[in-house]
Design a protein around this motif. Sequence first.
Motif, PDB file in Angstrom:
ATOM      1  N   VAL A  19       0.846  -1.207   0.000  1.00 18.75           N
ATOM      2  CA  VAL A  19       0.000   0.000   0.000  1.00 18.75           C
ATOM      3  C   VAL A  19       0.873   1.245   0.000  1.00 18.75           C
ATOM      4  CG1 VAL A  19      -1.601   1.324   1.401  1.00 18.75           C
ATOM      5  CG2 VAL A  19      -2.018  -1.082   1.020  1.00 18.75           C
ATOM      6  N   SER A  20       1.940   1.249   0.822  1.00 20.87           N
ATOM      7  CA  SER A  20       2.745   2.473   0.847  1.00 20.87           C
ATOM      8  C   SER A  20       3.588   2.598  -0.414  1.00 20.87           C
ATOM      9  CB  SER A  20       3.603   2.531   2.100  1.00 20.87           C
ATOM     10  OG  SER A  20       4.287   1.345   2.283  1.00 20.87           O
ATOM     11  N   ALA A  21       3.918   1.459  -1.079  1.00 22.75           N
ATOM     12  CA  ALA A  21       4.594   1.572  -2.374  1.00 22.75           C
ATOM     13  C   ALA A  21       3.667   2.191  -3.410  1.00 22.75           C
ATOM     14  CB  ALA A  21       5.059   0.194  -2.840  1.00 22.75           C
ATOM     15  N   LEU A  22       2.370   1.819  -3.359  1.00 21.94           N
ATOM     16  CA  LEU A  22       1.406   2.452  -4.270  1.00 21.94           C
ATOM     17  C   LEU A  22       1.291   3.944  -3.974  1.00 21.94           C
ATOM     18  CD1 LEU A  22      -1.413  -0.200  -4.450  1.00 21.94           C
ATOM     19  CD2 LEU A  22      -0.024   0.613  -6.325  1.00 21.94           C
ATOM     20  N   LEU A  23       1.331   4.313  -2.672  1.00 21.80           N
ATOM     21  CA  LEU A  23       1.267   5.734  -2.326  1.00 21.80           C
ATOM     22  C   LEU A  23       2.492   6.478  -2.854  1.00 21.80           C
ATOM     23  CD1 LEU A  23      -0.140   5.740   1.298  1.00 21.80           C
ATOM     24  CD2 LEU A  23      -1.275   6.407  -0.790  1.00 21.80           C
ATOM     25  N   VAL A  24       3.670   5.805  -2.864  1.00 13.26           N
ATOM     26  CA  VAL A  24       4.884   6.472  -3.364  1.00 13.26           C
ATOM     27  C   VAL A  24       4.672   6.945  -4.783  1.00 13.26           C
ATOM     28  CG1 VAL A  24       7.280   6.098  -4.031  1.00 13.26           C
ATOM     29  CG2 VAL A  24       6.465   5.206  -1.892  1.00 13.26           C
ATOM     30  N   ILE A  25       4.052   6.097  -5.626  1.00  7.08           N
ATOM     31  CA  ILE A  25       3.954   6.487  -7.029  1.00  7.08           C
ATOM     32  C   ILE A  25       2.671   7.254  -7.347  1.00  7.08           C
ATOM     33  CG2 ILE A  25       5.397   4.573  -7.759  1.00  7.08           C
ATOM     34  CD1 ILE A  25       2.850   3.299  -8.846  1.00  7.08           C
ATOM     35  N   THR A  26       1.760   7.427  -6.362  1.00 10.53           N
ATOM     36  CA  THR A  26       0.544   8.165  -6.696  1.00 10.53           C
ATOM     37  C   THR A  26       0.455   9.521  -6.012  1.00 10.53           C
ATOM     38  OG1 THR A  26      -0.551   6.855  -5.001  1.00 10.53           O
ATOM     39  CG2 THR A  26      -0.930   6.208  -7.272  1.00 10.53           C
ATOM     40  N   LEU A  27       1.132   9.736  -4.889  1.00  6.46           N
ATOM     41  CA  LEU A  27       0.966  10.998  -4.170  1.00  6.46           C
ATOM     42  C   LEU A  27       1.563  12.153  -4.952  1.00  6.46           C
ATOM     43  CD1 LEU A  27       1.626  10.021  -0.477  1.00  6.46           C
ATOM     44  CD2 LEU A  27      -0.503  10.719  -1.501  1.00  6.46           C
ATOM     45  N   LYS A  28       0.984  13.344  -4.735  1.00  6.88           N
ATOM     46  CA  LYS A  28       1.393  14.507  -5.509  1.00  6.88           C
ATOM     47  C   LYS A  28       2.688  15.108  -4.972  1.00  6.88           C
ATOM     48  CE  LYS A  28      -1.724  16.988  -7.710  1.00  6.88           C
ATOM     49  NZ  LYS A  28      -2.922  17.785  -7.929  1.00  6.88           N
ATOM     50  N   ASN A  29       2.760  15.238  -3.653  1.00  5.58           N
ATOM     51  CA  ASN A  29       3.888  15.932  -3.028  1.00  5.58           C
ATOM     52  C   ASN A  29       5.067  14.961  -2.870  1.00  5.58           C
ATOM     53  OD1 ASN A  29       5.588  17.327  -1.346  1.00  5.58           O
ATOM     54  ND2 ASN A  29       3.918  18.232  -0.169  1.00  5.58           N
ATOM     55  N   PRO A  30       6.270  15.301  -3.387  1.00  6.86           N
ATOM     56  CA  PRO A  30       7.418  14.389  -3.247  1.00  6.86           C
ATOM     57  C   PRO A  30       7.777  14.082  -1.802  1.00  6.86           C
ATOM     58  CG  PRO A  30       7.891  16.115  -4.821  1.00  6.86           C
ATOM     59  CD  PRO A  30       6.591  16.459  -4.206  1.00  6.86           C
ATOM     60  N   VAL A  31       7.528  15.029  -0.873  1.00  7.30           N
ATOM     61  CA  VAL A  31       7.855  14.751   0.530  1.00  7.30           C
ATOM     62  C   VAL A  31       6.974  13.630   1.067  1.00  7.30           C
ATOM     63  CG1 VAL A  31       8.008  15.750   2.815  1.00  7.30           C
ATOM     64  CG2 VAL A  31       8.593  17.106   0.855  1.00  7.30           C
ATOM     65  N   HIS A  32       5.676  13.663   0.702  1.00  6.43           N
ATOM     66  CA  HIS A  32       4.783  12.580   1.141  1.00  6.43           C
ATOM     67  C   HIS A  32       5.204  11.259   0.515  1.00  6.43           C
ATOM     68  CE1 HIS A  32       1.473  15.840   1.776  1.00  6.43           C
ATOM     69  NE2 HIS A  32       2.460  15.919   2.649  1.00  6.43           N
ATOM     70  N   SER A  33       5.628  11.294  -0.751  1.00 10.40           N
ATOM     71  CA  SER A  33       6.126  10.073  -1.397  1.00 10.40           C
ATOM     72  C   SER A  33       7.322   9.521  -0.636  1.00 10.40           C
ATOM     73  CB  SER A  33       6.547  10.367  -2.832  1.00 10.40           C
ATOM     74  OG  SER A  33       5.436  10.578  -3.631  1.00 10.40           O
ATOM     75  N   ALA A  34       8.239  10.409  -0.234  1.00 15.18           N
ATOM     76  CA  ALA A  34       9.434   9.958   0.485  1.00 15.18           C
ATOM     77  C   ALA A  34       9.037   9.314   1.806  1.00 15.18           C
ATOM     78  CB  ALA A  34      10.377  11.131   0.724  1.00 15.18           C
ATOM     79  N   ILE A  35       8.031   9.894   2.491  1.00 14.86           N
ATOM     80  CA  ILE A  35       7.629   9.315   3.778  1.00 14.86           C
ATOM     81  C   ILE A  35       6.979   7.952   3.569  1.00 14.86           C
ATOM     82  CG2 ILE A  35       6.056   9.648   5.709  1.00 14.86           C
ATOM     83  CD1 ILE A  35       6.794  12.653   5.450  1.00 14.86           C
ATOM     84  N   SER A  36       6.169   7.802   2.499  1.00 13.41           N
ATOM     85  CA  SER A  36       5.613   6.464   2.223  1.00 13.41           C
ATOM     86  C   SER A  36       6.702   5.475   1.872  1.00 13.41           C
ATOM     87  CB  SER A  36       4.618   6.506   1.076  1.00 13.41           C
ATOM     88  OG  SER A  36       3.969   7.686   0.999  1.00 13.41           O
ATOM     89  N   LEU A  37       7.750   5.954   1.160  1.00 17.08           N
ATOM     90  CA  LEU A  37       8.855   5.043   0.843  1.00 17.08           C
ATOM     91  C   LEU A  37       9.550   4.586   2.119  1.00 17.08           C
ATOM     92  CD1 LEU A  37      10.420   3.649  -1.317  1.00 17.08           C
ATOM     93  CD2 LEU A  37      11.839   5.637  -1.585  1.00 17.08           C
ATOM     94  N   ILE A  38       9.660   5.486   3.110  1.00 14.31           N
ATOM     95  CA  ILE A  38      10.251   5.087   4.387  1.00 14.31           C
ATOM     96  C   ILE A  38       9.418   3.991   5.037  1.00 14.31           C
ATOM     97  CG2 ILE A  38      10.716   5.885   6.734  1.00 14.31           C
ATOM     98  CD1 ILE A  38      11.607   8.516   5.548  1.00 14.31           C
ATOM     99  N   VAL A  39       8.071   4.133   4.979  1.00  8.73           N
ATOM    100  CA  VAL A  39       7.203   3.089   5.557  1.00  8.73           C
ATOM    101  C   VAL A  39       7.424   1.762   4.835  1.00  8.73           C
ATOM    102  CG1 VAL A  39       4.827   2.426   5.955  1.00  8.73           C
ATOM    103  CG2 VAL A  39       5.512   4.754   6.339  1.00  8.73           C
TER     104      VAL A  39
ATOM    105  N   ILE B  31      12.671  12.988  -9.143  1.00  7.15           N
ATOM    106  CA  ILE B  31      12.913  12.514  -7.776  1.00  7.15           C
ATOM    107  C   ILE B  31      12.086  11.259  -7.510  1.00  7.15           C
ATOM    108  CG2 ILE B  31      12.726  13.114  -5.358  1.00  7.15           C
ATOM    109  CD1 ILE B  31      13.105  15.992  -6.118  1.00  7.15           C
ATOM    110  N   ILE B  32      10.829  11.259  -7.984  1.00  7.27           N
ATOM    111  CA  ILE B  32       9.966  10.101  -7.735  1.00  7.27           C
ATOM    112  C   ILE B  32      10.390   8.937  -8.613  1.00  7.27           C
ATOM    113  CG2 ILE B  32       7.573   9.339  -7.745  1.00  7.27           C
ATOM    114  CD1 ILE B  32       6.845  11.906  -6.624  1.00  7.27           C
ATOM    115  N   VAL B  33      10.947   9.224  -9.798  1.00  6.15           N
ATOM    116  CA  VAL B  33      11.493   8.133 -10.624  1.00  6.15           C
ATOM    117  C   VAL B  33      12.643   7.447  -9.883  1.00  6.15           C
ATOM    118  CG1 VAL B  33      12.724   7.629 -12.757  1.00  6.15           C
ATOM    119  CG2 VAL B  33      10.767   9.125 -12.801  1.00  6.15           C
ATOM    120  N   LEU B  34      13.511   8.262  -9.250  1.00  2.00           N
ATOM    121  CA  LEU B  34      14.617   7.670  -8.478  1.00  2.00           C
ATOM    122  C   LEU B  34      14.087   6.855  -7.297  1.00  2.00           C
ATOM    123  CD1 LEU B  34      17.211  10.554  -8.476  1.00  2.00           C
ATOM    124  CD2 LEU B  34      17.492   8.337  -9.486  1.00  2.00           C
ATOM    125  N   MET B  35      13.019   7.366  -6.644  1.00  3.48           N
ATOM    126  CA  MET B  35      12.432   6.594  -5.535  1.00  3.48           C
ATOM    127  C   MET B  35      11.868   5.276  -6.045  1.00  3.48           C
ATOM    128  SD  MET B  35      10.340   9.186  -3.197  1.00  3.48           S
ATOM    129  CE  MET B  35      10.904  10.814  -2.888  1.00  3.48           C
TER     130      MET B  35
END
Lengths: 169, 101
Positions: A19-39, B31-35
């Motif tokens: 679920v958090s991997a899906l959030l990484v590629i769908t969220l608009k804000n890169p900071v939120h994506s980074a936090i989902s990637l951490i999860v 950045i998201i591509v790198l992630m």
Amino acid sequence: MEPVATPFFFYGLAGLAIVSALLVITLKNPVHSAISLIVTLLSLAGLYLMLYAPFVAGVQIILYVGGIMVLFLFVIMLVNVERAGHEERYSRQWPAGLLASAVLGALFIFVYVKGSSIFPQQAALLPESSNTQQIGLALYRSYMLPFEIASLLLLVAIVGAVVMAKKRI
Amino acid sequence: MGEITILHYLVVAAALFAIGVVGVLTRRNVIIVLMSIELILNAVNLNLVAFSRLYGLHGQVFSIFVITDAAAEAAVGLGILIAFFRNKETVNADEIDLLKF
């Protein structure tokens, strides 16, 4: 030590990771994506623990969550992303990309399910109390040359990153 | 809920890999591509550790090498991104077309 309630923890951690991997590629804000990637990374560390790999789980948390993700957050901070809020998130070829990767994932799962009979039924004996020691011995004995090459790679990466990011060399 | 086998872990890794590929192919923000590339590398790591459960410790050693490579890749990729942003004031993948003619 035998893990307790394996299905519960497995499905919990795997669901959280996906679920958090899906959030990484769908969220608009890169900071939120980074936090989902951490999860995602943390739940993968939990899965490593369940696979009797405590050293890899520790390295995952220290290096990924503590190192690489901090690097990502710093770059997001340096690069101005205010404009990204009202822009298109996906490139024009997104249906083709989605289709291609759906086919790829289905192929993986098909091969795994069809070929699962070739896996050995008996799991290897991996005592987690001596896991770190055994990995250290393997790294410094059988994998000596790859280990040294990895250190050279990191040196090249440091020099490369500094040269790229510097204004004037 | 039956017993959890190695196959379950492999299916999770396949799903993460496919999600990472979707991210690389469809997102515009570099950045998201790198992630997403990090997601792909983590899926491979999960495969390696899952197989090390069957075949012994070598998979775990390899996953440590993969983590090292991921660190090097992230550092160089983000360095390139900063250098590019300084020149063109954008992080969108489809506006990075300096080599196109």
